[in-house]
Design a protein around this motif. Structure first.
Motif, PDB file in Angstrom:
ATOM      1  N   LYS A   1       0.824  -1.207   0.000  1.00  0.00           N
ATOM      2  CA  LYS A   1       0.000   0.000   0.000  1.00  0.00           C
ATOM      3  C   LYS A   1       0.863   1.263   0.000  1.00  0.00           C
ATOM      4  CE  LYS A   1      -4.394  -1.175   0.003  1.00  0.00           C
ATOM      5  NZ  LYS A   1      -5.303  -0.713  -1.091  1.00  0.00           N
ATOM      6  N   LEU A   2       2.077   1.142   0.547  1.00  0.00           N
ATOM      7  CA  LEU A   2       3.007   2.274   0.571  1.00  0.00           C
ATOM      8  C   LEU A   2       3.829   2.376  -0.712  1.00  0.00           C
ATOM      9  CD1 LEU A   2       4.287   1.942   4.254  1.00  0.00           C
ATOM     10  CD2 LEU A   2       2.792   3.742   3.339  1.00  0.00           C
ATOM     11  N   GLY A   3       3.626   1.418  -1.627  1.00  0.00           N
ATOM     12  CA  GLY A   3       4.285   1.490  -2.928  1.00  0.00           C
ATOM     13  C   GLY A   3       5.470   0.567  -3.118  1.00  0.00           C
ATOM     14  N   ALA A   4       5.801  -0.252  -2.115  1.00  0.00           N
ATOM     15  CA  ALA A   4       6.934  -1.172  -2.241  1.00  0.00           C
ATOM     16  C   ALA A   4       6.577  -2.363  -3.122  1.00  0.00           C
ATOM     17  CB  ALA A   4       7.378  -1.656  -0.863  1.00  0.00           C
ATOM     18  N   ILE A   5       7.591  -2.926  -3.749  1.00  0.00           N
ATOM     19  CA  ILE A   5       7.456  -4.183  -4.488  1.00  0.00           C
ATOM     20  C   ILE A   5       7.843  -5.311  -3.543  1.00  0.00           C
ATOM     21  CG2 ILE A   5       8.315  -5.566  -6.420  1.00  0.00           C
ATOM     22  CD1 ILE A   5       8.953  -2.908  -7.857  1.00  0.00           C
ATOM     23  N   ILE A   6       7.010  -6.339  -3.452  1.00  0.00           N
ATOM     24  CA  ILE A   6       7.279  -7.475  -2.578  1.00  0.00           C
ATOM     25  C   ILE A   6       7.918  -8.601  -3.392  1.00  0.00           C
ATOM     26  CG2 ILE A   6       6.297  -9.180  -1.002  1.00  0.00           C
ATOM     27  CD1 ILE A   6       6.173  -6.227  -0.054  1.00  0.00           C
ATOM     28  N   VAL A   7       9.054  -9.088  -2.898  1.00  0.00           N
ATOM     29  CA  VAL A   7       9.797 -10.154  -3.578  1.00  0.00           C
ATOM     30  C   VAL A   7       9.809 -11.381  -2.673  1.00  0.00           C
ATOM     31  CG1 VAL A   7      11.970 -10.808  -4.678  1.00  0.00           C
ATOM     32  CG2 VAL A   7      11.280  -8.390  -4.618  1.00  0.00           C
ATOM     33  N   SER A   8       9.492 -12.538  -3.234  1.00  0.00           N
ATOM     34  CA  SER A   8       9.564 -13.768  -2.464  1.00  0.00           C
ATOM     35  C   SER A   8       9.704 -14.958  -3.415  1.00  0.00           C
ATOM     36  CB  SER A   8       8.339 -13.916  -1.555  1.00  0.00           C
ATOM     37  OG  SER A   8       8.601 -14.845  -0.515  1.00  0.00           O
ATOM     38  N   GLY A   9       9.649 -16.166  -2.845  1.00  0.00           N
ATOM     39  CA  GLY A   9       9.979 -17.349  -3.631  1.00  0.00           C
ATOM     40  C   GLY A   9       8.845 -18.284  -3.962  1.00  0.00           C
ATOM     41  N   GLY A  10       7.602 -17.926  -3.587  1.00  0.00           N
ATOM     42  CA  GLY A  10       6.457 -18.712  -3.999  1.00  0.00           C
ATOM     43  C   GLY A  10       6.235 -20.012  -3.258  1.00  0.00           C
TER      44      GLY A  10
ATOM     45  N   GLY B   1      -0.869  -4.457  -5.187  1.00  0.00           N
ATOM     46  CA  GLY B   1       0.504  -4.014  -5.398  1.00  0.00           C
ATOM     47  C   GLY B   1       1.254  -4.927  -6.348  1.00  0.00           C
ATOM     48  N   GLN B   2       2.520  -4.621  -6.535  1.00  0.00           N
ATOM     49  CA  GLN B   2       3.370  -5.406  -7.422  1.00  0.00           C
ATOM     50  C   GLN B   2       4.167  -6.425  -6.616  1.00  0.00           C
ATOM     51  OE1 GLN B   2       5.402  -1.940  -9.278  1.00  0.00           O
ATOM     52  NE2 GLN B   2       4.727  -2.814 -11.209  1.00  0.00           N
ATOM     53  N   THR B   3       4.348  -7.604  -7.192  1.00  0.00           N
ATOM     54  CA  THR B   3       5.136  -8.622  -6.513  1.00  0.00           C
ATOM     55  C   THR B   3       5.953  -9.411  -7.520  1.00  0.00           C
ATOM     56  OG1 THR B   3       5.039 -10.468  -4.936  1.00  0.00           O
ATOM     57  CG2 THR B   3       3.264 -10.334  -6.543  1.00  0.00           C
ATOM     58  N   VAL B   4       7.123  -9.840  -7.090  1.00  0.00           N
ATOM     59  CA  VAL B   4       8.027 -10.641  -7.916  1.00  0.00           C
ATOM     60  C   VAL B   4       8.166 -12.011  -7.263  1.00  0.00           C
ATOM     61  CG1 VAL B   4      10.355 -10.852  -8.871  1.00  0.00           C
ATOM     62  CG2 VAL B   4       9.302  -8.585  -8.643  1.00  0.00           C
ATOM     63  N   LEU B   5       7.854 -13.054  -8.010  1.00  0.00           N
ATOM     64  CA  LEU B   5       7.950 -14.421  -7.509  1.00  0.00           C
ATOM     65  C   LEU B   5       9.101 -15.109  -8.229  1.00  0.00           C
ATOM     66  CD1 LEU B   5       4.931 -16.864  -7.013  1.00  0.00           C
ATOM     67  CD2 LEU B   5       7.212 -17.635  -7.634  1.00  0.00           C
TER      68      LEU B   5
ATOM     69  N   LEU C   1       6.561 -13.376 -12.773  1.00  0.00           N
ATOM     70  CA  LEU C   1       7.150 -14.658 -12.405  1.00  0.00           C
ATOM     71  C   LEU C   1       8.534 -14.690 -13.013  1.00  0.00           C
ATOM     72  CD1 LEU C   1       4.158 -17.031 -13.273  1.00  0.00           C
ATOM     73  CD2 LEU C   1       4.817 -16.264 -10.991  1.00  0.00           C
ATOM     74  N   MET C   2       9.521 -15.148 -12.264  1.00  0.00           N
ATOM     75  CA  MET C   2      10.902 -15.074 -12.720  1.00  0.00           C
ATOM     76  C   MET C   2      11.658 -16.349 -12.360  1.00  0.00           C
ATOM     77  SD  MET C   2      13.795 -12.287 -11.468  1.00  0.00           S
ATOM     78  CE  MET C   2      12.801 -10.899 -12.019  1.00  0.00           C
ATOM     79  N   SER C   3      12.558 -16.758 -13.237  1.00  0.00           N
ATOM     80  CA  SER C   3      13.432 -17.897 -12.959  1.00  0.00           C
ATOM     81  C   SER C   3      14.703 -17.760 -13.793  1.00  0.00           C
ATOM     82  CB  SER C   3      12.733 -19.218 -13.304  1.00  0.00           C
ATOM     83  OG  SER C   3      13.603 -20.319 -13.110  1.00  0.00           O
TER      84      SER C   3
END
Length: 235
Positions: free
Chosen positions: A140-149, A166-170, A197-199
């Motif tokens: 909500k504050l504008g950060a991108i959340i990154v994690s591993g799924g 929001g935006q998230t990177v898995l 989604l990224m690998s």
């Protein structure tokens, strides 16, 4: 031939996590140029072991072409170390991936605060709630959340970001075509819509155990900071 083929060739021949990929990137204009230099130049480069040179020789470029064609068929984009879209933040680690396979839209990683939220798969209900709430608030504050799924904390973090729109990177520890954790299939679909989604692994790479510690360097490399919500104890 497509420049991406040569980056796939280099990444697969030297294997994920190789520090030599970054040294080659710094010393040559492109992976194609390095490929065309041939065996003598690879030996004179002075940073490759005999085993690594043999792998470069043995890994046929046609195998890399097959991976590129498979990605085109599956709608998987490929970003290489020499592309403008490749996150500068990730380039700064000791062993950045030569290739990133992605589905979705790459966020402006270098321009926005990215926070990794990770933790145990065997999370308590308190830990899951905490990861979700923290991810939701940061999104909500504008950060991108990154994690591993993974199940547990990772899943809660992604779901918090998704709930907050929001935006998230898995970052996956297997190929994007591999249905790892079928119960999270719908979540991954939503991640693709709201982030990426990224690998670093080709589409059909299975989730073997050694992939996941290697994957973690990408999560931390993309992120401005890391929050660990519950971790298993080691005896």
């Amino acid at each position: 031939m497509d420049e991406r083929v040569y980056w796939i060739w280099l990444s697969e021949a030297l294997h994920p996590g190789s520090r030599k990929i970054k040294e080659i990137y710094k010393s040559y204009k492109s992976a194609k140029e390095f490929y065309n230099m041939g065996q003598m130049e690879w030996r004179l480069f002075g940073m490759l072991t005999r085993k690594e040179i043999n792998r470069l020789i043995d890994y046929d470029i046609s195998e890399a072409e097959e991976i590129l064609n498979k990605c085109a068929f599956l709608g998987i984009d490929i970003i290489t170390l020499s592309d403008e879209l490749y996150p500068q933040r990730l380039k700064e680690i000791d062993n950045p991936p030569g290739t990133l396979y992605i589905k979705g839209t790459m966020p402006r990683i270098d321009d926005i605060v990215c926070i990794a939220i990770v933790g145990t798969r065997n999370a308590t209900s308190y830990g899951v709630d905490m990861a979700f709430d923290l991810s939701y608030s940061l999104s909500k504050l504008g950060a991108i959340i990154v994690s591993g799924g993974a199940i547990g904390i990772d899943t809660a973090a992604h779901k918090g970001a998704l709930q907050a729109k929001g935006q998230t990177v898995l970052v996956m520890g297997c190929g994007l075509n591999y249905n790892y954790l079928p119960e999270n299939l719908e979540m991954r679909r939503q991640v693709k819509e709201q982030g990426v989604l990224m690998s670093e692994y080709p589409p059909d790479m299975p989730p073997i155990r050694s992939n996941f510690p290697m994957r973690n360097r990408i999560i931390s490399g993309l992120s401005s900071g890391t929050v660990v919500v519950e971790a298993g104890s080691r005896r």
